[in-house]
Design a protein around this motif. Structure first.
Motif, PDB file in Angstrom:
ATOM      1  N   GLU A 167       9.286 108.771  28.725  1.00 48.35           N
ATOM      2  CA  GLU A 167       8.477 108.115  29.740  1.00 48.35           C
ATOM      3  C   GLU A 167       7.227 107.589  29.047  1.00 48.35           C
ATOM      4  O   GLU A 167       6.536 108.330  28.357  1.00 48.35           O
TER       5      GLU A 167
ATOM      6  N   GLN B  21      12.449 115.274  29.458  1.00 46.05           N
ATOM      7  CA  GLN B  21      12.068 113.928  29.055  1.00 46.05           C
ATOM      8  C   GLN B  21      10.679 113.978  28.406  1.00 46.05           C
ATOM      9  O   GLN B  21       9.766 114.581  28.941  1.00 46.05           O
ATOM     10  N   GLN B  22      10.570 113.358  27.248  1.00 50.11           N
ATOM     11  CA  GLN B  22       9.289 113.384  26.549  1.00 50.11           C
ATOM     12  C   GLN B  22       8.396 112.258  27.054  1.00 50.11           C
ATOM     13  O   GLN B  22       8.871 111.266  27.602  1.00 50.11           O
ATOM     14  N   ARG B  23       7.107 112.439  26.831  1.00 48.40           N
ATOM     15  CA  ARG B  23       6.151 111.451  27.352  1.00 48.40           C
ATOM     16  C   ARG B  23       5.310 110.866  26.228  1.00 48.40           C
ATOM     17  O   ARG B  23       4.776 111.602  25.395  1.00 48.40           O
TER      18      ARG B  23
ATOM     19  N   ARG C 180       3.568 106.032  29.405  1.00 50.14           N
ATOM     20  CA  ARG C 180       2.458 105.824  30.363  1.00 50.14           C
ATOM     21  C   ARG C 180       1.376 104.988  29.701  1.00 50.14           C
ATOM     22  O   ARG C 180       0.761 105.400  28.714  1.00 50.14           O
TER      23      ARG C 180
ATOM     24  N   ALA D  84       0.723 114.335  27.326  1.00 52.30           N
ATOM     25  CA  ALA D  84       1.711 113.558  26.570  1.00 52.30           C
ATOM     26  C   ALA D  84       2.250 114.366  25.389  1.00 52.30           C
ATOM     27  O   ALA D  84       1.609 115.295  24.904  1.00 52.30           O
TER      28      ALA D  84
END
Lengths: 224, 391
Positions: free
Chosen positions: A44, A4-6, A46, A80
């Motif tokens: 995701e 999953q990338q952030r 943030r 990230a």
């Protein structure tokens, strides 16, 4: 994509429901939509609201030691896969708080981090703030800042074209995540972005202890 | 376990009275602190080196060390720190060897780079060259104390031909050297390479980062074959303010904390206490906190406290030292010594260094033939030779 990338979203908006934060989140949502439409899992996101850690940012500047909440914010950016950096326009530039936060990063720490810049302002006459202030800062930090940013003046919030510009920036960022292909047709520059994702330099989060030169090499560097 | 105090010689206004001590008062107070440390049976007194206001730490620490040596008999004299970047290594070799003789061997030193940019150009140096300066200057100092006819040519000082630094170190054994750094891993690497000690100031950084620096030094110490990682020689700083009960300690120290150099006007006392080893409270709290340093730094050999900064009047400083010497140190010494495994050595002293030297067991810089470092060098040389042969 296996992992999953952030996406880190940094906003220097000051009020409870700041338009700067709205803008930043909208770009994140647009990027997310393109990624998901491309058949990938949702990244995701943030959110780093600088207002919440403003005192800590000052303390870190004064002592060189980041309080836990500031370190979490720094780590959110450092780990990230993409960054959205948004600030209100103050006195024809980014806000002091925005700059103070980015001052805390070590040289080169953002190298190759795909980044979209965004700014809000009271008048469209400040729209070049992206090009005169935010992009130079991001290039200094060696972030991979996209030429497509989003500027939103007060009157833009009543204009549908803002959403189109948000979607275009979001899609460009999604392209940098390698998720542009197969996505919807909202992003005109998608082909270019997707191609650049394939060539994108690998971003490394550095461990300073792993790169300490062997002492013999340090000695050799000063001997003659 | 060596327990003691260190001073950075800041001349700071007392925020509770508005009074700033004169330089003369501060210098006299510094000597009084050193004498008090001896009276209380502390093991170490260490002084900083400074060239800029608001500090009156000596520009050449052996000046102060000599005065203290003349007025004391047992206490070990050290530095916190000696500026290896801007001080000529020839003068360090000469002056510290001289004071080592005067003090009958009660001298060691801690190398630091100095983080005050303007100081460097006053000595013809550049802060951006801090690491290379520390590397070259210490390598020369190391040779000057061990070789009699030194030929040297480097990047930063004038060459030497057949130079002999005098006096020669006492008994032919140089003072022990610690290398201090808050955040540059090259320095623990340097300390490990030579088999020297590593000192972390431990005051201005989060404990987890301090722990990483110490651990890195320990791993590299073992790599260079000077002993196992837990036998490496570690020193830590610390900062305390005490009163019988902790509320009084906090109330009395807060104005000094809030206006202190470096961290004043920044984080709150509570935040800083949580983040760093600063302990403001009862002697029992200081004991518990200090013993907990083992959890992130392992069994260390030297623990020094900063007690005289931020404008604290000398009367208060001496009271703090009484509490340290009478209530805190006896317990710390007992508990640290009880916790330390038998194979972990004490901090080196002149006596132990002379014995090591006579036994032919001085550390080999970069590691003796049995070290992993030496084996890596052999393997690397083999690869290079093979490549040359096939080229």
């Amino acid at each position: 994509m296996t992992e999953q990338q952030r996406i880190a979203v940094v906003t220097a908006g000051l009020s409870e429901d700041a338009s700067t934060t709205r803008l930043a989140r909208a770009v994140a949502r647009a990027a997310n939509d393109v990624v998901v439409r491309g058949g990938h899992s949702a990244p995701e996101v943030r959110l780093v609201t600088l207002r919440d850690i403003a005192h800590g940012i000052t303390d870190a500047a004064l002592t060189g030691m980041a309080p836990a909440a500031v370190q979490d914010a720094l780590d959110a950016v450092l780990t990230a896969d993409a960054l959205i950096a948004a600030t209100p326009t103050y006195k024809a530039s980014y806000s002091g708080l925005f700059k103070a936060f980015f001052d805390l990063f070590d040289e080169g720490a953002l190298e190759n981090l795909p980044t979209v810049v965004a700014a809000t302002g009271g008048t469209p006459r400040h729209s070049l703030v992206l090009d005169t202030a935010l992009l130079p800062l991001m290039s200094h930090l060696k972030a991979l800042a996209l030429p497509i940013g989003v500027y939103a003046a007060t009157e833009d919030w009543a204009d549908a074209s803002l959403q189109a510009r948000i979607e275009r920036a979001g899609a460009a960022l999604a392209g940098m995540l390698g998720a542009g292909a197969g996505a919807g047709a909202t992003a005109k520059g998608r082909g270019v972005a997707a191609a650049s994702a394939a060539r994108r330099p690998v971003r490394e989060v550095r461990d300073e202890f792993a790169t300490v030169p062997d002492f013999a090499d340090l000695l050799a560097s000063v001997q003659r | 376990m060596q327990l003691g105090v260190f001073t950075i010689g800041d001349v700071t206004q007392d925020p509770t009275t508005g009074r700033t001590p004169t330089e003369n008062e501060r210098i006299r107070a510094t000597v009084a602190i050193a004498r008090k440390a001896e009276e209380l049976g502390m093991d170490v007194f260490a002084t900083g080196q400074h060239h800029n206001p608001p500090f009156v730490a000596p520009a050449n620490p052996p000046v102060l060390m000599a005065a203290v040596a003349a007025q004391t008999e047992r206490i070990q004299l050290s530095t916190a720190t000696t500026l290896i970047t801007t001080t000529d290594p020839v003068r360090i070799a000469e002056d510290y060897a001289y004071v080592q003789h005067l003090a009958d061997g009660r001298v060691d030193l801690t190398m630091g780079r100095g983080n005050t940019g303007p100081v460097y150009p006053w000595f013809g140096k550049d802060i951006r060259q801090g690491i290379p300066l520390a590397v070259e200057n210490y390598q020369l100092l190391h040779r000057l104390w061990r070789e009699e006819d030194v030929n040297f040519s480097g990047r930063f000082r004038t060459p030497l031909q057949g130079f002999t630094a005098t006096p020669r170190p006492l008994d032919g054994v140089p003072p022990f050297v610690w290398h201090g750094s808050i955040r540059s891993p090259e320095i623990p690497e340097q300390a490990a390479f030579y088999g020297d000690g590593f000192f972390h100031n431990n005051i201005f950084w989060n404990t987890e980062h301090t722990g990483r620096m110490v651990d890195f030094y320990r791993q590299r110490y073992e790599y260079y074959g000077h002993g196992s990682a837990d036998q490496a020689i570690v020193g830590l700083g610390g900062q305390v303010f005490m009163a019988k009960n902790s509320q009084d300690a906090v109330r009395r120290f807060r104005p000094y904390f809030d206006n202190a150099p470096v961290y004043g006007h920044g984080p709150s006392l509570e935040e800083f206490t949580a983040q760093t080893p600063l302990t403001v409270g009862s002697p029992q709290q200081v004991i518990e906190r200090t013993l907990s340093f083992r959890e992130y730094a392992g069994d260390h050999q030297r623990q020094l406290f900063l007690v005289d900064h931020a404008g604290l009047p000398i009367k208060t400083v001496l009271e703090q030292m009484d509490m340290l010497g009478e209530e805190v140190f006896p317990v710390l010494r007992r508990e640290f010594d009880a916790a330390r495994p038998a194979h972990v050595p004490d901090a080196p002293t002149h006596t132990s260094l002379v014995a090591r030297h006579r036994a032919g067991q001085d550390p080999v810089p970069g590691g003796g033939p049995d070290s992993r470092a030496a084996k890596d060098r052999v393997a690397k040389a083999r690869v290079t030779a093979t490549q040359d042969a096939t080229a």
